[in-house]
Design an enzyme around this catalytic site. Structure first.
Site, PDB file in Angstrom:
ATOM      1  N   ASP A 191      -7.158  -1.388   5.304  1.00 52.15           N
ATOM      2  CA  ASP A 191      -6.870  -2.285   4.259  1.00 52.15           C
ATOM      3  C   ASP A 191      -7.079  -3.512   4.987  1.00 52.15           C
ATOM      4  O   ASP A 191      -6.169  -5.106   4.480  1.00 52.15           O
ATOM      5  CB  ASP A 191      -4.661  -1.871   4.425  1.00 52.15           C
ATOM      6  CG  ASP A 191      -4.327  -0.926   3.739  1.00 52.15           C
ATOM      7  OD1 ASP A 191      -4.872  -0.769   2.558  1.00 52.15           O
ATOM      8  OD2 ASP A 191      -3.292  -0.646   4.612  1.00 52.15           O
ATOM      9  N   ALA A 228     -20.887  24.859   4.078  1.00 54.61           N
ATOM     10  CA  ALA A 228     -20.268  25.783   5.225  1.00 54.61           C
ATOM     11  C   ALA A 228     -20.752  26.952   4.961  1.00 54.61           C
ATOM     12  O   ALA A 228     -20.407  27.165   3.954  1.00 54.61           O
ATOM     13  CB  ALA A 228     -18.515  25.553   4.845  1.00 54.61           C
ATOM     14  N   GLY A 277     -12.648  16.928  -3.061  1.00 52.23           N
ATOM     15  CA  GLY A 277     -11.959  15.395  -2.761  1.00 52.23           C
ATOM     16  C   GLY A 277     -11.323  15.093  -4.623  1.00 52.23           C
ATOM     17  O   GLY A 277     -10.735  16.022  -4.900  1.00 52.23           O
ATOM     18  N   GLY A 290     -24.143  27.529   5.613  1.00 48.28           N
ATOM     19  CA  GLY A 290     -25.097  27.762   3.678  1.00 48.28           C
ATOM     20  C   GLY A 290     -24.566  27.323   2.739  1.00 48.28           C
ATOM     21  O   GLY A 290     -25.162  26.970   1.537  1.00 48.28           O
ATOM     22  N   ASP A 323       1.261  -1.345   0.052  1.00 51.99           N
ATOM     23  CA  ASP A 323       0.099   0.056  -0.023  1.00 51.99           C
ATOM     24  C   ASP A 323       0.901   1.217   0.263  1.00 51.99           C
ATOM     25  O   ASP A 323       2.189   1.248   0.347  1.00 51.99           O
ATOM     26  CB  ASP A 323      -1.052  -0.081   1.432  1.00 51.99           C
ATOM     27  CG  ASP A 323      -1.969   1.272   1.431  1.00 51.99           C
ATOM     28  OD1 ASP A 323      -2.766   1.619   0.125  1.00 51.99           O
ATOM     29  OD2 ASP A 323      -2.021   1.552   2.166  1.00 51.99           O
ATOM     30  N   GLY A 340     -13.802  11.681  -0.821  1.00 51.22           N
ATOM     31  CA  GLY A 340     -14.037  13.144  -0.639  1.00 51.22           C
ATOM     32  C   GLY A 340     -14.690  13.148  -0.219  1.00 51.22           C
ATOM     33  O   GLY A 340     -14.751  11.972   0.922  1.00 51.22           O
ATOM     34  N   VAL A 341     -15.127  14.702   0.461  1.00 52.22           N
ATOM     35  CA  VAL A 341     -16.173  14.844   1.357  1.00 52.22           C
ATOM     36  C   VAL A 341     -17.011  16.265   1.335  1.00 52.22           C
ATOM     37  O   VAL A 341     -16.630  16.644   0.071  1.00 52.22           O
ATOM     38  CB  VAL A 341     -15.697  15.801   2.922  1.00 52.22           C
ATOM     39  CG1 VAL A 341     -14.558  14.389   3.605  1.00 52.22           C
ATOM     40  CG2 VAL A 341     -14.914  16.873   2.342  1.00 52.22           C
ATOM     41  N   HIS A 357      -9.133  11.723   7.861  1.00 52.68           N
ATOM     42  CA  HIS A 357      -8.473  11.289   6.711  1.00 52.68           C
ATOM     43  C   HIS A 357      -6.876  12.473   6.890  1.00 52.68           C
ATOM     44  O   HIS A 357      -6.443  13.075   6.916  1.00 52.68           O
ATOM     45  CB  HIS A 357      -9.083  11.346   5.198  1.00 52.68           C
ATOM     46  CG  HIS A 357      -8.175  10.657   4.323  1.00 52.68           C
ATOM     47  ND1 HIS A 357      -6.791  10.695   3.943  1.00 52.68           N
ATOM     48  CD2 HIS A 357      -8.444   9.945   3.304  1.00 52.68           C
ATOM     49  CE1 HIS A 357      -6.828  10.452   2.525  1.00 52.68           C
ATOM     50  NE2 HIS A 357      -7.622   9.535   2.339  1.00 52.68           N
ATOM     51  N   SER A 367     -13.243  14.990   9.382  1.00 52.41           N
ATOM     52  CA  SER A 367     -12.657  13.796   8.534  1.00 52.41           C
ATOM     53  C   SER A 367     -10.682  13.355   9.170  1.00 52.41           C
ATOM     54  O   SER A 367     -10.557  14.479  10.073  1.00 52.41           O
ATOM     55  CB  SER A 367     -12.991  13.633   7.079  1.00 52.41           C
ATOM     56  OG  SER A 367     -11.517  12.894   6.481  1.00 52.41           O
TER      57      SER A 367
END
Length: 601
Positions: free
Chosen positions: A489, A360, A368, A362, A285, A355-356, A324, A322
Site C-alpha cells: 500500500d 509443475a 489465481g 512439466g 485496505d 495470481g501465479v 502472498h 509466493s
C-alpha cells in the site's frame, strides 16, 4: 543568574532574531542601570535593584515550574529507551562474553535465556521460545519463535533458551527507529506554531515599542516623574514577553505525541498530529486492516477428473515461491491434509494482483483470479456456479487450471477483525466518509462491506492502482487518510494526505506512514483521530490564553488605567504574572492527559 538572559540576547541579536531573552534583558538592564545611576546621582532616591533581582527570580521560577509541569510528557520515550538491556551475552570465537548491548555488531550470535530482554533485531539460529513483543509492537499475545523467525529488540524472552544472529544494530533497529520518530515528533513544529512564532517575534518589537512609548508618554506628557515613567516602561517590556505564546503549541505537541507513543500510536511530526483532525474521508485496505490478514482455506472444489488432492497439490506447488497470504493459506491447507507438494517447479511467474503461473512436473499450472483465467483463455463455464456460490459467501477464490483446462477452485476466507465494525461505526460518528479498497472480487468486497456497514468500496484494485483511487477522493475535495499495511500500500499511503500504516514492526511501515499503529487493531485509528482532535483543541486554548493575557496585561502595565482607576504594576509583579501565564499554558497542555481514558472507548 541574570547573565543567561544577557548572553542569550547577545546571540539572539547576532543572529538578527528577537526572542524572550531580549525582553527580559532589556527590563533587567533598564532597572539595574537606572538604579546605579540614581545611586550615584541621588543616593536618597528609590531604586529598582530589588525589582531587577525579583524579575530574574520570578522568570527563572516560572521556567522551573514550566519544566516541572512538562516533565511527564516524555515518559513514553524514556520507557522506550529502557527496553534495551544494558548488557547482552554473545558468542565470539567459541566463547560466551557479556558485553554492553551497544557493542553488539551485525553478525554476532546473541544468547537469550528466559527473562532476558532482546538487545537488537535478529534472526533465530538455534532453539525455540515464546517472546513477549507487546512493549514494542503492542500485541499482547506472546509470539512463538523457532529457527528462521525474526526477533525485535526491546521484546522479552519468556520461556526457552535461544540463539539469534544480530541483523540490525544501533540506529537500524526497529526500536531505534521508533524512538527517533517520537523524538522528531516532539521537536517538530505544528503549522499553528509557525503562526505563533511569527506573532511572538512581532510581539517583541511591539513590546519594546510600547515600553518606549509608555516612557515617553508618561515622562514628557504625563504628570509623573522619571521613576514612575521608567516603571511603566520596564513593566510593559517584561509583561509582554511572548514566552506563553511560544509554549502554546510545543507543550501540547509534546504531551500528545507522548500519549500516542504510550498507546503504540507513533506520530511522525507535529504537522501530522494537527492535520489529522482535518480528515474528511478515510480509505481502509481490507486485507490486514479490516480483516486478520491470515486467510484460511474453507473449501476445495475439483472437476474434470481431478481430485481435490490434485487441485490442492498443484496449487500449493506453484504457490511455494509466493509469500502472498492466499498462497500461504493454500500451502498450510495442503500440509494439514498431508498432501505432497514436492513437485519440480520451473518458469515461475507472479502476476501482480492476479495470481501465479509455473510448470509443475512439466504441466502448465495457473492459480489465481477469474480475470487471470479469462486473460489466459481458460473456459470457466463448468465451474461458474460454484465460483459464484463461494464469492457470495465472502470467499476469495483461487481458480486452478492445468494444461489450459480448469481443474478446480479453492475458497479462501479472511476473518473480519473483532473491532472492525466498531471502528467503522465510530469513524462515521466522527463525520468521516469511510471507504474500503481491496484487490478482491466485487462479490467478496460487497459481502465484507455489507457486514461492516461500509457503503462505498473499490474492488479488484491492483496494488499499484490504489493511489489512483485515493487521488479520486482528493479530486472530490476530500482530505483523505489511507490505512494499509505499509508494504503493497506504499504508493497509496504516499498519495494520501495522511498515511496510516497499521500492524507495524517493519521498516517499510515506519518509512511510509505519517502515523504508525504498532498494533494490528483498527480501532487505534479512532484513538489517533481523537488524540489529534484533543491536541488541536489544547493548542487553540493555549493560543487563546497566551494572546488574551497580552491583550489585557500590556495596557495595565503601560499605565492606560493609572489615571482613571489607579492601576499600575511594578516590574517584579509583571515578571510574576508573565511567569504565571507560562505555567498556566504548560499546565493546560498537561491536562491533555485526561483524554487518555477516551482513546479506547
Amino acid at each position: 543568574t541574570g547573565s543567561i538572559f544577557i548572553t542569550g540576547t547577545y546571540y539572539s541579536l547576532k543572529a538578527r532574531k528577537l526572542n524572550m531573552a531580549v525582553l527580559i534583558a532589556t527590563g533587567v538592564l533598564a532597572a539595574y542601570l537606572f538604579s546605579v545611576l540614581l545611586t550615584l546621582i541621588q543616593p536618597e532616591s528609590e531604586t529598582f535593584y530589588e525589582a531587577a533581582a525579583l524579575l530574574v527570580t520570578f522568570v527563572l521560577f516560572g521556567h522551573w515550574m514550566e519544566m516541572k509541569s512538562r516533565r511527564g510528557t516524555s515518559d513514553a520515550l524514556r520507557a522506550l529507551f529502557d527496553l534495551v538491556p544494558p548488557k547482552a551475552t554473545v558468542v565470539r570465537n567459541g566463547k560466551e562474553l557479556s558485553i554492553p548491548s551497544s557493542e553488539i555488531v551485525q553478525g554476532d550470535i546473541v544468547i537469550l535465556r528466559p527473562g532476558d530482554k532482546v538487545p537488537v533485531d535478529g534472526e533465530v539460529t538455534e532453539g525455540g521460545t515464546s517472546i513477549d513483543e507487546s512493549l514494542v509492537t503492542g500485541e499482547s499475545i506472546p509470539v512463538s519463535k523457532a529457527k528462521g523467525d525474526k526477533v525485535v529488540g526491546g521484546s522479552v524472552n519468556l520461556t526457552g533458551a535461544v540463539q539469534f544472529k544480530a541483523t540490525k544494530v544501533g540506529a537500524d533497529t526497529v526500536l531505534a527507529q521508533i524512538i527517533k520518530m517520537v523524538e522528531t515528533a516532539q521537536n517538530s513544529k505544528a503549522p499553528g506554531q509557525r503562526i505563533a512564532d511569527l506573532w511572538a517575534g512581532r510581539l517583541v518589537v511591539g513590546a519594546i515599542g510600547t515600553g518606549t512609548a509608555a516612557f515617553v508618554g508618561w515622562y514628557f506628557f504625563g504628570d509623573v516623574g522619571l521613576l514612575a515613567a521608567l516603571t511603566f516602561a520596564v513593566s510593559t517590556v517584561v509583561i509582554a514577553c511572548p514566552d506563553a505564546l511560544g509554549l502554546a503549541t510545543p507543550t501540547a505537541v509534546a504531551v500528545g505525541t507522548g500519549l500516542g507513543a504510550k498507546h503504540n500510536i507513533l506520530i511522525k511530526d507535529a504537522a501530522t498530529l494537527e492535520n489529522t483532525s482535518k480528515l474528511t474521508a478515510i480509505v481502509l485496505d481490507k486485507t490486514g486492516t479490516l480483516t486478520e490478514g491470515k486467510p484460511k482455506v474453507t473449501e476445495v472444489i475439483s472437476i474434470n477428473s481431478y481430485t481435490k488432492e490434485d487441485v490442492l497439490a498443484y496449487a500449493a506447488a506453484v504457490e511455494r515461491s509466493s509469500n502472498h497470504p492466499i498462497s500461504l493459506a493454500i500451502i498450510e491447507e495442503a500440509k494439514k491434509r498431508n498432501v505432497s507438494i514436492e513437485k519440480k517447479v520451473e518458469k515461475f511467474e507472479s502476476i501482480g494482483g492476479h495470481g501465479v503461473r509455473a510448470l509443475a512436473d512439466g504441466r502448465d499450472v495457473i492459480a489465481g483470479t477469474e480475470r487471470l483465467m479469462k486473460q489466459s483463455n481458460i473456459d470457466l463455464s463448468p465451474l461458474q456456479k460454484e465460483i459464484n456460490r463461494l464469492l457470495d459467501t465472502g470467499n476469495t477464490i483461487s481458480i486452478v487450471a492445468i494444461d489450459s483446462k480448469v481443474a478446480g477452485a479453492i475458497g479462501v476466507a479472511d476473518t473480519v477483525r473483532d473491532s472492525a465494525k466498531k471502528t467503522v461505526s465510530k469513524l462515521k460518528e466522527m463525520g468521516l466518509e469511510v471507504v474500503m479498497i481491496t484487490g478482491d472480487h466485487e462479490q467478496v468486497a460487497k459481502a465484507v462491506a455489507t457486514q461492516l456497514g461500509i457503503e462505498r468500496y473499490f474492488a479488484q484494485v491492483l496494488p499499484e492502482e490504489k493511489a489512483k483511487y485515493v487521488k479520486k477522493l482528493q479530486d472530490e475535495g476530500k482530505f483523505v487518510a489511507m490505512v494499509g499495511d505499509g508494504i503493497n500500500d506504499a504508493p497509496a499511503l504516499a498519495q494520501s494526505d495522511i498515511g496510516i500504516a497499521i500492524g507495524a514492526g517493519t521498516d517499510v511501515a515506519i518509512e511510509t506512514g505519517n502515523i504508525v499503529l504498532m498494533k494490528s487493531d483498527p480501532y487505534d485509528i479512532v484513538a489517533a483521530l481523537r488524540l489529534s482532535k484533543a491536541t488541536v483543541t489544547k493548542m487553540k486554548q493555549n493560543l487563546f490564553w497566551a494572546a488574551i493575557y497580552n491583550v489585557l496585561a500590556i495596557p495595565v502595565a503601560a499605565g492606560v488605567f493609572y489615571t482613571s482607576l489607579g492601576w499600575s504594576l511594578r516590574p517584579e509583579i509583571a515578571a510574576l504574572l508573565m511567569s504565571a501565564s507560562s505555567i498556566i499554558v504548560a499546565t493546560n497542555a498537561v491536562l491533555l492527559k485526561r483524554v487518555e481514558p477516551k482513546l479506547k472507548i
